[in-house]
Design a protein around this motif. Structure first.
Motif, mmCIF file in Angstrom:
data_model
loop_
_atom_site.group_PDB
_atom_site.id
_atom_site.type_symbol
_atom_site.label_atom_id
_atom_site.label_comp_id
_atom_site.label_asym_id
_atom_site.label_seq_id
_atom_site.Cartn_x
_atom_site.Cartn_y
_atom_site.Cartn_z
ATOM 1 N N GLY A 9 46.711 19.842 -35.232
ATOM 2 C CA GLY A 9 46.822 18.395 -35.484
ATOM 3 C C GLY A 9 45.482 17.685 -35.552
ATOM 4 O O GLY A 9 45.113 17.128 -36.591
ATOM 5 N N PRO A 10 44.716 17.699 -34.448
ATOM 6 C CA PRO A 10 43.413 17.027 -34.472
ATOM 7 C C PRO A 10 42.491 17.574 -35.551
ATOM 8 O O PRO A 10 41.750 16.816 -36.189
ATOM 9 N N LEU A 21 43.404 16.207 -38.987
ATOM 10 C CA LEU A 21 43.059 14.780 -39.054
ATOM 11 C C LEU A 21 41.563 14.612 -39.285
ATOM 12 O O LEU A 21 41.123 13.764 -40.072
ATOM 13 N N ALA A 73 40.783 15.429 -42.829
ATOM 14 C CA ALA A 73 41.166 14.306 -43.704
ATOM 15 C C ALA A 73 40.109 13.224 -43.648
ATOM 16 O O ALA A 73 39.709 12.664 -44.686
ATOM 17 N N PHE A 132 45.567 10.948 -46.630
ATOM 18 C CA PHE A 132 46.249 10.672 -45.359
ATOM 19 C C PHE A 132 47.729 11.005 -45.452
ATOM 20 O O PHE A 132 48.322 11.465 -44.477
ATOM 21 N N THR A 146 48.174 14.738 -45.130
ATOM 22 C CA THR A 146 47.850 15.193 -43.784
ATOM 23 C C THR A 146 48.879 14.704 -42.770
ATOM 24 O O THR A 146 49.469 15.501 -42.028
ATOM 25 N N VAL A 147 49.091 13.393 -42.743
ATOM 26 C CA VAL A 147 49.905 12.812 -41.674
ATOM 27 C C VAL A 147 51.403 13.038 -41.927
ATOM 28 O O VAL A 147 52.145 13.384 -41.011
ATOM 29 N N MET A 159 51.405 17.339 -40.885
ATOM 30 C CA MET A 159 51.799 17.130 -39.497
ATOM 31 C C MET A 159 53.305 17.107 -39.356
ATOM 32 O O MET A 159 53.835 17.296 -38.251
#
Lengths: 621, 111, 208
Positions: free
Chosen positions: B58-59, B62, B65, C196, C199-200, C204
């Motif tokens: 996860g981190p 991010l 990105a 984003f 990714t998000v 995720m």
């Protein structure tokens, strides 16, 4: 092309107003429509106070009361206060920074017409099955299940006028950053320009969350989405967050320009340089920044938890510091000044104690534990009317007197102005001071009536009498405006005789191209400096006389806004009337087609030639 | 600032050649940037597809990105060039405010 | 007037997009608009994250069961590449090569359409298996976030196509160069948002 105007017929005059891209005319449009909505909102306020004057009153039904209450708040914030301030910004800021116009004259006009059609759309709800009735905050669980189309009018109308506000915000930011005259550094900008700048930045960041929130509401109500419906996994708190992420900065969008107007007034009529200029600028920017970090203080009682409440409480109290800096700087500006108590100055002097009272109750509510007691009571009503009326509306009335000569080249009667002030000021305190106690005695806000014998009867009656005084004040103001317009006595240059900044240095009436030659700014209060040095013209120039580039008028902004206005009806009746979808498509089609027209045409504007400028003195109206 | 005019200046041959070469070097940089971006994207997708622990991945994605966005802003959108102070200020302010919204929505919307 | 000047590669300014005040204003105004868009998308992301996987009792759809990475990967590659091609268009704009600008913009548009087609397919697929807009809070927030990005793609495509058509005869001038520059900024911003989103939302979302 010489654009010096001749006498025009009604038709061509109307066409001129519909197509104008001149910031001075758009200022008048904003002022006039904002003034109209101010009167509408005022009438709604009077109806509320009549209903609450005596206990168990049946003047208004409960449902109608909710509608009037909602429309009063929505109208006053979105359709009266903000547009009138935009009017002043349009009239004053370009002149204050030495610009010929705003950065995007076309968008300026578009911003106005979007606001205008949004406002009309919202108010048409009265005639089309009922106005919104969930309060100006329109909390989702309540607004989702409100029958009829009131809330749809609210969401769509605000969406359209919000787009206009957003455009206006960007426009002012670019104007102030890019179009300052030579020598007008950031730290020489008059305070009204500074506050306009920060308020516009707030608009830039505050309106998108509102847009999103309103879209969620529209989609939930009209297109079957589930953002706020907890049975489908949604969450109504999301609306509250989005609304207040917008709503709190919105308060500063209103009050900062008001601060700017008062800063100008204190300096002009104390005939002294504004005390602590750089501290004032710093405080303005800081208030703007902190304004974004405090929104959840409107939601203390939601149950965010002690940690979140504590963080937002502390952040909120921090705002009192820069605001206090401002108050003291104003006081120290008056201190030792050679004071002239004109009508604008009278308003400014009345503003300080009124606003401080509103600010202090604000800090009280910032204490989360106390807020649990005050929440949803008349104490809150008293508080926000003290900041909005005691701050923003007093600034609007002060600004009306101060900038009237700049906008119309006539002077409002000082005598009638002072009568208005006393009626309005005393009426205001009579109406709202007592509501603090009503709140502490337990009277909840947003109730349409109350049972007698709870100790609220007399205070409510006094409050209603105060509202009548305010109404008398406004009526005197209207008479004042009518008389001044009919008499039409031109005032000429520097009407207040003590103007300090560039806008007062300009010949009256203001030529449509503003500055024949771009001025050179030689310091803070540049006009004052020139006057001190005995410069009869009042300006130094940064360039020789040459051709001036001007934008063409355009009807496209009007059509573009009209398209959205039509489309909104389609969205409103979606799934209910057979014509809904075609109307939606046609409306959006009109908007897109006018955008394409604007894009496909090359519109380079025109030039006023040097020779025509030589002996041209006045403006074109 | 007053007049909306632009003075046309012709470059001499050396200046012109220099400017062209400079631009073509910049363009090469852009292609390198692009390659890095593709590479970062690939790592992110691969890390997730490999099914490693979310706490670790996860981190990291991010961060990838964020790097990619910075590259996009500074090279593709030319924020590294002069005259971008105001754009940067407003973009970062927006990003900061946006970040606080996301944090609040992740922490105090449900309880 | 500046716009009547016929430029040559030698006289073409280093920064045609900000060569006059009008250009400077539009340049700054558009960047400010992007600052506002950042907040707009942040609000959408925040809402999506709050409502992710939330639905009525016993909802079968979750991010894990729904999203398919290969499709998203291809979409990402298309959009990233289109970002590079619009950089190429700006490179040719600065070299005063109008044909280069048009060609690379056209390639950008094609890649954009590719992306859009895949997104439409993806949405169609979701709706087909019952994950409709009204199905849950999760579906509403997902479609609104990704759909708003998709709408930006549509607007960007329409904008660039209109730009290429209107200027086909006009060619490059300070007036038109500014328009291309702004459109390409917009296109890059769409890519920034997508970074984003993939990714998000997607990566995720599938993470275990």
């Amino acid at each position: 092309m010489s654009a010096i105007a001749q006498k025009k017929g009604f038709g061509s005059a109307l066409w001129d107003w519909l197509t104008t891209v001149d910031h001075k005319k758009i200022a008048i449009l904003y002022l006039a429509s904002g003034g109209f909505f101010f009167v509408v909102g005022g009438i709604e306020a009077m109806l509320i106070r009549i209903q609450l004057a005596v206990p168990d009153n049946s003047f208004l039904s409960a449902g109608l009361y909710n509608e009037i209450l909602t429309m009063h708040g929505t109208t006053m914030i979105f359709l009266a206060a903000m547009p009138i301030l935009f009017g002043y910004m349009n009239a004053v800021v370009p002149l204050q920074i030495g610009a010929r116009d705003v950065a995007f004259p076309f968008l300026n006009s578009l911003g106005f017409w979007l606001f205008f059609f949004g406002g009309i759309f919202l108010n048409l709800s009265w005639f089309m099955g009922g106005a919104p009735d969930a309060g100006w905050t329109s909390y989702a669980s309540l607004s989702l299940y409100s029958p009829g189309h009131g809330i749809d009018f609210y969401a769509l109308g605000l969406q359209i006028s919000g787009a206009g506000t957003y455009i206006a915000g960007i426009n002012f930011l670019v104007t102030i950053i890019n179009m300052r005259a030579p020598g007008m550094t950031y730290m020489r900008m008059p305070l009204f320009t500074w506050t306009t700048f920060v308020a516009s930045a707030l608009i830039l960041f505050a309106f998108p969350p509102l847009t999103i929130g309103l879209f969620f509401l529209i989609f939930d109500r009209m297109f079957g989405a589930n953002f706020f419906d907890h049975t489908m996994g949604g969450n109504t708190i999301i609306w509250e967050h989005l609304f207040w992420i917008f709503g709190h900065p919105e308060v500063y969008i209103l009050i900062l320009p008001a601060f700017g107007i008062f800063s100008e007034i204190f300096a002009i009529f104390s005939r002294k340089r504004l005390f602590g200029y750089s501290a004032m600028v710093f405080a303005t920017v800081l208030i703007g920044f902190l304004g974004f970090m405090v929104w959840a203080h409107h939601m203390f009682t939601v149950g965010l938890g002690p940690t979140a409440n504590a963080i937002f409480a502390v952040a909120t109290m921090a705002i009192a510091v820069p605001t206090g800096v401002k108050i003291f700087n104003w006081l120290l500006t008056i201190w030792g000044g050679s004071i002239k108590v004109t009508t604008p100055m009278l308003y400014a002097l009345g503003f300080i104690p009124s606003f401080v009272a509103g600010g202090v109750t604000g800090v009280m509510q910032a204490a989360a534990p106390l807020d649990y007691q005050l929440h949803d009571s008349y104490f809150i009503v008293a508080h926000f009317h003290y900041v909005i009326v005691g701050g923003v509306v007093l600034a609007i009335l002060a600004g009306l007197h101060l900038y009237w000569p700049l906008m119309f080249n006539t002077m409002l009667s000082e005598k009638l102005g002072k009568i208005t002030f006393w009626f309005f000021f005393l009426g205001f305190h009579a109406t709202f001071f007592i509501q603090h106690f009503l709140g502490l005695m337990g009277m909840p806000r947003r109730v349409y009536t109350f049972i007698e014998g709870q100790g609220w009867d007399l205070f409510n009656f006094i409050s209603s009498m105060g509202a009548i005084l305010m109404a008398i004040g406004v009526i005197v103001l209207v008479i004042n405006i009518v008389m001044t317009t009919v008499k039409n006595v031109p005032v000429g240059n520097d009407p207040w005789k003590d103007g300090r900044t560039l806008e007062w240095a300009i010949p009256q009436p203001v030529p449509f191209y503003n500055f024949k030659r771009t001025p050179l700014v030689r310091g803070l209060d540049t006009f004052w400096i020139e006057k001190q040095e005995g410069n009869k013209e009042g300006m130094s120039y940064a360039e020789p006389l040459s051709d001036i580039h001007m934008p063409n008028n355009s009807f496209i902004p009007f059509v573009m806004s009209l398209g959205l206005f039509i489309a909104a009806f389609g969205a409103l009746y979606n799934g209910e009337k057979a014509w809904a979808v075609p109307v939606l498509v046609i409306g959006l089609g009109i908007t897109l087609a006018s955008m394409a027209t604007r894009s496909l045409k090359d519109d380079h504007g025109y030039h006023i030639h040097k020779e025509d400028l030589m002996d041209h003195k006045g403006g074109n109206y | 600032m007053g007049h909306d005019t632009h003075v046309v200046v012709a470059k001499n041959k050396t200046q012109y050649e220099y400017a062209r070469r400079k631009r073509s070097q910049t363009m090469q940089m852009q292609v390198v940037t692009f390659a890095i971006m593709i590479f970062l994207t690939f790592i992110a997708f691969a890390a997730v597809a490999a099914g490693m622990s979310a706490y670790y991945v996860g981190p990291v994605i991010l961060l990838l990105a964020a790097i990619q966005v910075v590259l996009q802003l500074y090279y593709f959108m030319h924020m590294s060039e002069k005259g971008h102070n105001m754009p940067a200020f407003f973009l970062y302010s927006g990003a900061l405010f946006g970040f606080t919204f996301v944090i609040t929505f992740l922490t105090i919307v449900w309880w | 007037m500046a716009e009547e000047v016929k430029y040559t590669p030698q006289t073409w300014p280093e920064h045609p997009e900000t060569a006059n005040l009008e250009g400077k204003n539009k340049f700054l105004g558009f960047w400010l608009f992007l600052g506002g868009e950042t907040v707009l998308f942040a609000s959408l992301f925040a809402t999506y994250l709050a409502l992710k996987n939330k639905g009525p009792e016993g909802m079968e759809f979750t991010t894990q069961s729904l999203f398919e990475l290969p499709l998203v990967f291809v979409m990402t590659m298309l959009l990233l590449t289109s970002s590079l091609t619009s950089v190429y268009a700006m490179y040719h704009m600065k070299n005063f090569n109008f044909r280069g600008v048009q060609t690379w913009m056209a390639i950008t548009v094609l890649l954009g359409f590719g992306f859009l087609a895949l997104e439409i397919y993806e949405f169609y697929h979701y709706v087909h298996i019952g994950f409709t807009y009204s199905q849950s809070a999760f579906s509403s927030s997902f479609f609104t976030l990704v759909g708003t990005h998709g709408l930006h793609v549509v607007i960007g495509l329409g904008w660039i196509i209109l730009l290429m058509l209107r200027n086909a005869k006009r060619g490059l001038s300070i007036y038109t160069a500014q328009k291309y520059y702004t459109a390409s900024l917009y296109w890059h911003f769409i890519d920034v948002v997508w970074v984003f989103i993939f990714t998000v939302v997607y990566l995720m979302g599938v993470m275990s």
